[in-house]
Write an enzyme that holds these catalytic residues in place. Structure first.
Site, PDB file in Angstrom:
ATOM      1  N   TYR A 102       3.081   4.093   8.244  1.00 27.24           N
ATOM      2  CA  TYR A 102       2.273   4.414   7.160  1.00 27.24           C
ATOM      3  C   TYR A 102       0.554   4.500   7.309  1.00 27.24           C
ATOM      4  O   TYR A 102       0.076   3.488   7.880  1.00 27.24           O
ATOM      5  CB  TYR A 102       2.571   3.843   5.808  1.00 27.24           C
ATOM      6  CG  TYR A 102       1.517   4.599   4.754  1.00 27.24           C
ATOM      7  CD1 TYR A 102       2.250   5.583   3.886  1.00 27.24           C
ATOM      8  CD2 TYR A 102       0.345   3.919   4.433  1.00 27.24           C
ATOM      9  CE1 TYR A 102       1.347   5.804   2.501  1.00 27.24           C
ATOM     10  CE2 TYR A 102      -0.306   4.284   3.213  1.00 27.24           C
ATOM     11  CZ  TYR A 102       0.230   5.509   2.549  1.00 27.24           C
ATOM     12  OH  TYR A 102      -0.626   5.972   1.590  1.00 27.24           O
ATOM     13  N   GLU A 190      -2.931  11.062   3.056  1.00 28.24           N
ATOM     14  CA  GLU A 190      -1.848  10.181   3.535  1.00 28.24           C
ATOM     15  C   GLU A 190      -1.146  10.822   4.746  1.00 28.24           C
ATOM     16  O   GLU A 190      -0.741  12.254   4.505  1.00 28.24           O
ATOM     17  CB  GLU A 190      -1.099  10.110   2.311  1.00 28.24           C
ATOM     18  CG  GLU A 190      -0.321   8.869   2.172  1.00 28.24           C
ATOM     19  CD  GLU A 190       0.490   8.806   0.984  1.00 28.24           C
ATOM     20  OE1 GLU A 190       0.219   7.994   0.024  1.00 28.24           O
ATOM     21  OE2 GLU A 190       1.483   9.679   0.475  1.00 28.24           O
TER      22      GLU A 190
END
Ligand code: GDP
Ligand code: MN
Length: 380
Positions: A102, A190
């Site tokens: 992530y 993201e």
């Protein structure tokens, strides 16, 4: 403002982030056509909607043949994910996933800086990781004057144990996110997952960018990426009328001039045991036609059973607001009770206009809020 994955990936591609080849399709035929042109398998079929968790909802599927592409596109196009109907799919080259990382960059209001968020537990909801496994998340605040520093990139690399051959491209990916955030006034970027493939390459498999609405006037090209199919219809109409509206779940429709006053009004409604149906700021001008549009928008929500006006007349004159309310109510044939607090410039004139009507005038905003709650709950 939110954009689609395929749009976020276009922006990322321009900064040199490594991404799988992909094509957009709006029909099954088009999906099949792309799959034939891309020729090698597996391909991934991905629903394009403004929400996360598409994987879990069945909106991301691997296809090993043209027939599978057809079947998956058929299933995904038209499917509903968290209330949004899928109208587009991204056909993307499949990636052999070894690790999922992530990598995010957000504006953090508490620290008043952009903050990188990294975790080895990619591919799943980062909120879930934060709740169950906070040690697996590293946060790196960026001082705006300094920008992302080399030692901070190294910290992320060691935290994630990025293999030597990929450290340079990982650093470039972090820098690319920083550049996008700064250049486009993004509030969140993201990549989840940022994949390390079995062939030891770094590939961004998913992409999300949110932009700061207040900076959109500086970026007309971003405004063009807006997809109104993905937005709350009432909020779209409000934006077209230059009214700030956010839909909520209560029954009391609030119409207020000024964002701060609107927040205070919602707090008061809550304090008296009611639930606001919306946030609405008609803005400083509050012309009769804006009031009419605002009233129409608020009452399009079937849950609304009472209206609360809270207008502080400074530049806006109370008598014109009163006129606007009466006209608008007639135009849309509104039957539900209206409670108002209307003070400031030409307040007396407004009161004259409203005497003899069934609009309930209250002298203070607290009393108006309480009255609205009473009427809404049917104990008036
Ligand atoms: P999200 O669920 O909306 O966040 O959509 P993602 O794009 O993140 O996809 C969800 C999951 O599907 C990813 O975490 C991966 O595990 C998987 N996935 C996505 N693309 C590929 C791919 O090219 N190959 C493989 N094997 N899995 C993929
Ligand atoms: Mn994802």
């Amino acid at each position: 403002m939110n954009i689609h994955e395929f749009q976020a990936k276009e922006i990322m591609r321009q900064t040199g982030i490594s991404l799988p080849e992909g094509r957009l399709a709006e029909s099954v035929d088009q999906a099949v056509h792309h799959a034939e042109a891309m020729s090698r398998f597996p391909l991934v079929i991905k629903a394009q909607v403004h929400t996360g968790g598409r994987g879990k909802a069945g909106g991301v599927k691997l296809a090993r043949s043209v027939d599978e592409v057809r079947a998956h596109a058929q299933a995904i196009l038209g499917m509903s994910i968290k209330g949004i109907t899928v109208k587009k799919v991204l056909i993307e080259r499949g990636v052999d996933i070894d690790r999922e990382i992530y990598l995010g960059l957000v504006i953090d209001r508490a620290s008043k800086t952009p903050v990188f968020i990294v975790s080895s537990s990619g591919g799943v909801d980062i909120e879930e990781v934060a709740a169950t496994d906070p040690d697996r998340i590293l946060k790196i605040p960026i001082q705006p004057g300094l920008g992302l520093c080399d030692y901070q990139v190294r910290r992320a690399i060691y935290f994630l144990s990025i293999p030597k051959e990929l450290q340079v491209s990982f650093g470039l990916t972090m820098r690319a996110l920083e550049q996008i955030l700064m250049e486009w006034d993004a509030s969140l970027i993201e990549i989840n997952p940022l994949v390390i493939t079995e062939h030891n390459e770094l590939v961004a498999c998913d992409a999300k960018i949110n932009f700061d609405d207040n900076a959109l006037m500086l970026h007309p090209e971003i405004e063009q990426l807006r997809d109104e199919n993905e937005e709350e219809p009432l909020e779209v109409e409000a934006r077209h009328n230059e009214v700030n509206y956010v839909k909520l779940d209560g029954r009391i429709g609030c119409l207020v001039n000024g964002a701060g006053l609107a927040m205070a009004t919602m707090d008061l409604v809550q304090a008296y045991g009611g639930e606001p149906a919306n946030f609405l700021d008609v803005g400083g001008a509050a012309r009769p036609d804006t009031i009419a549009a605002a009233l129409r928008i608020v009452t399009s929500d079937p849950a609304v059973n009472t209206i609360l006006f809270n207008i502080f007349g400074g530049i806006v004159r109370c008598d014109r607001v009163a006129e606007g309310i009466l006209k608008a109510r007639e135009m849309i044939g509104l039957k539900i009770p209206i409670v108002m607090r209307l003070v400031g410039t030409n307040e007396e004139k407004a009161r004259e206009l409203l005497t003899g009507t069934d609009l309930v005038m209250m002298p203070t905003m607290a009393e108006a809020a309480r009255k609205a709650v009473e009427l809404s709950q049917g104990v008036a």
